[in-house]
Design a protein around this motif. Sequence first.
Motif, short mmCIF file in Angstrom:
data_model
loop_
_atom_site.label_atom_id
_atom_site.label_comp_id
_atom_site.label_asym_id
_atom_site.label_seq_id
_atom_site.Cartn_x
_atom_site.Cartn_y
_atom_site.Cartn_z
N ILE A 1 0.85 -1.19 0.00
CA ILE A 1 0.00 0.00 0.00
C ILE A 1 0.89 1.24 0.00
N PRO A 2 0.68 2.16 -0.95
CA PRO A 2 1.46 3.40 -0.94
C PRO A 2 1.28 4.14 0.38
N VAL A 3 2.36 4.73 0.87
CA VAL A 3 2.33 5.40 2.17
C VAL A 3 1.28 6.51 2.25
N PRO A 4 1.07 7.33 1.19
CA PRO A 4 0.01 8.34 1.31
C PRO A 4 -1.36 7.74 1.68
N ALA A 5 -1.67 6.55 1.16
CA ALA A 5 -2.94 5.90 1.50
C ALA A 5 -2.91 5.40 2.94
N VAL A 6 -1.76 4.91 3.39
CA VAL A 6 -1.62 4.46 4.78
C VAL A 6 -1.79 5.66 5.72
N LEU A 7 -1.18 6.79 5.37
CA LEU A 7 -1.29 7.98 6.21
C LEU A 7 -2.72 8.49 6.28
N ARG A 8 -3.45 8.45 5.15
CA ARG A 8 -4.87 8.85 5.17
C ARG A 8 -5.66 7.95 6.11
N ALA A 9 -5.38 6.63 6.04
CA ALA A 9 -6.07 5.68 6.91
C ALA A 9 -5.74 5.97 8.38
N CYS A 10 -4.48 6.28 8.66
CA CYS A 10 -4.07 6.60 10.04
C CYS A 10 -4.76 7.86 10.54
N ALA A 11 -4.83 8.87 9.68
CA ALA A 11 -5.50 10.11 10.07
C ALA A 11 -6.98 9.85 10.34
N TYR A 12 -7.58 8.99 9.53
CA TYR A 12 -8.99 8.66 9.71
C TYR A 12 -9.20 7.91 11.04
#
Length: 193
Positions: free
Chosen positions: A134-145
């Motif tokens: 999973i690209p990190v930007p998508a992981v970071l969005r999930a973490c923020a969510y």
Amino acid sequence: ARTHQALGHWDEAAATYENLANYGAGHFRRDEMLAAGMANLAAIQDFQGNREAARTAKEALSYADTAWQANLVCARILSKYGEYQSAEEAALRNIDARLERTQSLVALLSIYEESGEHQKLVRWLRDEEVLPQIPVPAVLRACAYLGSNEVPTNVNRHLLRTLYGYADLNLGMDDVVIRADPLWQIETAQVQL
């Protein structure tokens, strides 16, 4: 239909895709071409604000399982119209068949965020085989969510392994070097200091 679509002739493109679906119903096999055509029609309907887009997306999914682009288009549209279970199934088709897995995982995480499926989102992030895909930007969005209290520990370790910085003390000007794993997609980032 694709030429009309590329030229922005939405109504003509939609009419041609509808004709394709009518011919497909009785004159040739149901296949990826028909699935892609109907997915394009759903995208046009969505762009025009036509609520039939979700129905058309479901119809597109009935024509082929392995049309990965059509599956992703339909997943996005179905999620937008609150058809989360169908959207999830469309993204999972690609993941199960190992078709465009990275984009499909990003779509799946997005569907879980939009639908409020915390547990499913966490379960996918906890998977040590999936997380590096999973690209990190998508992981970071999930973490923020999720918020810091719900982010799995393995995700934090993963992020720490993929990004680090250090001071490079040379003769003359000193540099700060930041190294990022390709998963960070740094080529799409904007640098600000």
